[in-house]
Design an enzyme around this catalytic site. Structure first.
Site, PDB file in Angstrom:
ATOM      1  N   ASP A  57      12.717  45.928  50.550  1.00  0.00           N
ATOM      2  CA  ASP A  57      12.202  44.581  50.310  1.00  0.00           C
ATOM      3  C   ASP A  57      11.356  44.048  51.460  1.00  0.00           C
ATOM      4  O   ASP A  57      10.965  42.876  51.447  1.00  0.00           O
ATOM      5  CB  ASP A  57      13.365  43.623  50.041  1.00  0.00           C
ATOM      6  CG  ASP A  57      13.935  43.786  48.642  1.00  0.00           C
ATOM      7  OD1 ASP A  57      13.257  44.385  47.787  1.00  0.00           O
ATOM      8  OD2 ASP A  57      15.069  43.313  48.401  1.00  0.00           O
ATOM      9  N   ARG A  82      19.278  42.813  53.061  1.00  0.00           N
ATOM     10  CA  ARG A  82      18.023  42.394  53.672  1.00  0.00           C
ATOM     11  C   ARG A  82      18.169  41.963  55.131  1.00  0.00           C
ATOM     12  O   ARG A  82      17.160  41.782  55.828  1.00  0.00           O
ATOM     13  CB  ARG A  82      17.400  41.255  52.859  1.00  0.00           C
ATOM     14  CG  ARG A  82      17.043  41.648  51.429  1.00  0.00           C
ATOM     15  CD  ARG A  82      16.003  40.721  50.834  1.00  0.00           C
ATOM     16  NE  ARG A  82      14.744  40.802  51.560  1.00  0.00           N
ATOM     17  CZ  ARG A  82      13.693  40.021  51.301  1.00  0.00           C
ATOM     18  NH1 ARG A  82      13.764  39.107  50.351  1.00  0.00           N
ATOM     19  NH2 ARG A  82      12.576  40.149  51.990  1.00  0.00           N
ATOM     20  N   ARG A 127      19.539  30.625  47.848  1.00  0.00           N
ATOM     21  CA  ARG A 127      19.379  31.383  49.095  1.00  0.00           C
ATOM     22  C   ARG A 127      19.491  30.465  50.320  1.00  0.00           C
ATOM     23  O   ARG A 127      20.555  30.341  50.912  1.00  0.00           O
ATOM     24  CB  ARG A 127      18.040  32.129  49.087  1.00  0.00           C
ATOM     25  CG  ARG A 127      17.899  33.160  47.950  1.00  0.00           C
ATOM     26  CD  ARG A 127      18.815  34.357  48.129  1.00  0.00           C
ATOM     27  NE  ARG A 127      18.609  35.374  47.115  1.00  0.00           N
ATOM     28  CZ  ARG A 127      17.713  36.341  47.170  1.00  0.00           C
ATOM     29  NH1 ARG A 127      16.907  36.428  48.225  1.00  0.00           N
ATOM     30  NH2 ARG A 127      17.602  37.227  46.195  1.00  0.00           N
ATOM     31  N   HIS A 156      14.086  31.443  44.587  1.00  0.00           N
ATOM     32  CA  HIS A 156      13.367  30.942  45.754  1.00  0.00           C
ATOM     33  C   HIS A 156      12.379  29.871  45.288  1.00  0.00           C
ATOM     34  O   HIS A 156      11.836  29.962  44.178  1.00  0.00           O
ATOM     35  CB  HIS A 156      12.552  32.059  46.431  1.00  0.00           C
ATOM     36  CG  HIS A 156      13.297  32.846  47.454  1.00  0.00           C
ATOM     37  ND1 HIS A 156      12.980  34.162  47.728  1.00  0.00           N
ATOM     38  CD2 HIS A 156      14.310  32.535  48.292  1.00  0.00           C
ATOM     39  CE1 HIS A 156      13.778  34.615  48.682  1.00  0.00           C
ATOM     40  NE2 HIS A 156      14.597  33.650  49.033  1.00  0.00           N
ATOM     41  N   CYS A 253       5.228  36.175  47.593  1.00  0.00           N
ATOM     42  CA  CYS A 253       6.328  36.866  48.282  1.00  0.00           C
ATOM     43  C   CYS A 253       5.803  37.932  49.232  1.00  0.00           C
ATOM     44  O   CYS A 253       6.408  38.207  50.266  1.00  0.00           O
ATOM     45  CB  CYS A 253       7.271  37.522  47.253  1.00  0.00           C
ATOM     46  SG  CYS A 253       8.288  36.362  46.320  1.00  0.00           S
TER      47      CYS A 253
END
Length: 260
Positions: A57, A82, A127, A156, A253
């Site tokens: 990611d 992550r 998140r 997000h 992103c």
């Protein structure tokens, strides 16, 4: 930006990710390269960070920090998969000459932090924690508007809202259904002329877009949004990142904006 050289969907940390599915890594790299070319064609500078094996990611560079006014607030990822990205990106920012503040709270950078109109719109609910919003306020000296998200497909803020023009008073596009009623009321008050997107265009990653105030780099699958952007006088630049969508991200992103 970070090339998706090691891109994969090896785990599921959002509703888009299916580890049982297939990923065409070469297609992902080609689509990403098309986005890089589009930015450069329209006069933007693109800097890259070296991808690290085992961090699929890392392509989602926007989550690594918020950079504004030459200051950097780094990331503290919620998902354990992550978390190793944090140190890799911090090394890059420091080598580029930035001082980096590490957040104490869960904070996923521009994934949930959108500077616009002299303030920072800040997502929470899935998140980034609300406590991180106070850290943003302290570090950048900007007012922060907390916007709770309620639909897990829009985990997000940058999947549900983007800045069309981040000047004053600013202009945004967003999907109201991603937010609590209180957040909708706040957005309607702050941005009465905002472009409201449909759920269909939002699910097509249409709101995971990047605008330079004129050109809007946008997913071509968001056909309704593309048309409405043109009606408003913006110039849509469609870039297909369909393979990268499989991990729950798109154009924004993949793009960390280094704001001086």
């Amino acid at each position: 930006m970070c090339e998706p050289r090691h891109f994969d969907v090896a785990y599921a940390i959002n509703p888009w990710m299916d580890p049982a599915g297939t990923v065409d890594r070469e297609l992902a790299r080609a689509q990403w390269a098309t986005l890089v070319d589009a930015y450069r064609t329209h006069g933007h500078t693109v800097e890259t960070i070296e991808p690290v094996p085992g961090l699929p990611d890392m392509v989602f560079a926007a989550n690594s920090a918020l950079v504004h006014g030459g200051r950097v607030l780094g990331a503290r990822f919620r998902a354990p998969q992550r978390q190793p990205e944090t140190d890799v990106y911090e090394v890059w920012y420091k080598a580029a000459g930035y001082a980096v503040r590490e957040p104490d709270e869960v904070c996923e950078g521009e994934g949930d932090l959108v500077p616009v109109g002299g303030r920072v719109l800040a997502g929470t609910g899935f998140r980034t924690s609300p406590g991180a919003h106070e850290e943003v306020r302290e570090h950048f000296g900007l007012p922060v508007v907390t916007l709770p998200l309620i639909d897990p497909h829009f985990y997000h803020l940058d999947t549900a809202l983007f800045a069309l023009d981040d000047g004053t008073p600013g202009d945004i596009a967003y999907y109201p259904g991603a937010f609590t009623q209180e957040a909708r009321n706040t957005l309607a008050r702050l941005f009465p002329d905002a472009l409201l997107a449909t759920r269909q265009d939002a699910l097509a990653f249409g709101l995971n877009s990047v605008s330079d105030g004129r050109h809007v780099f946008v997913a071509p699958q968001a056909t309704g949004l593309v048309g409405r952007l043109a009606e408003r006088g913006y110039v849509p630049v469609p870039v297909d990142l369909s393979e990268i969508h499989k991990a729950g991200g798109g154009i924004k992103c993949c793009t960390q904006e280094l704001r001086p």
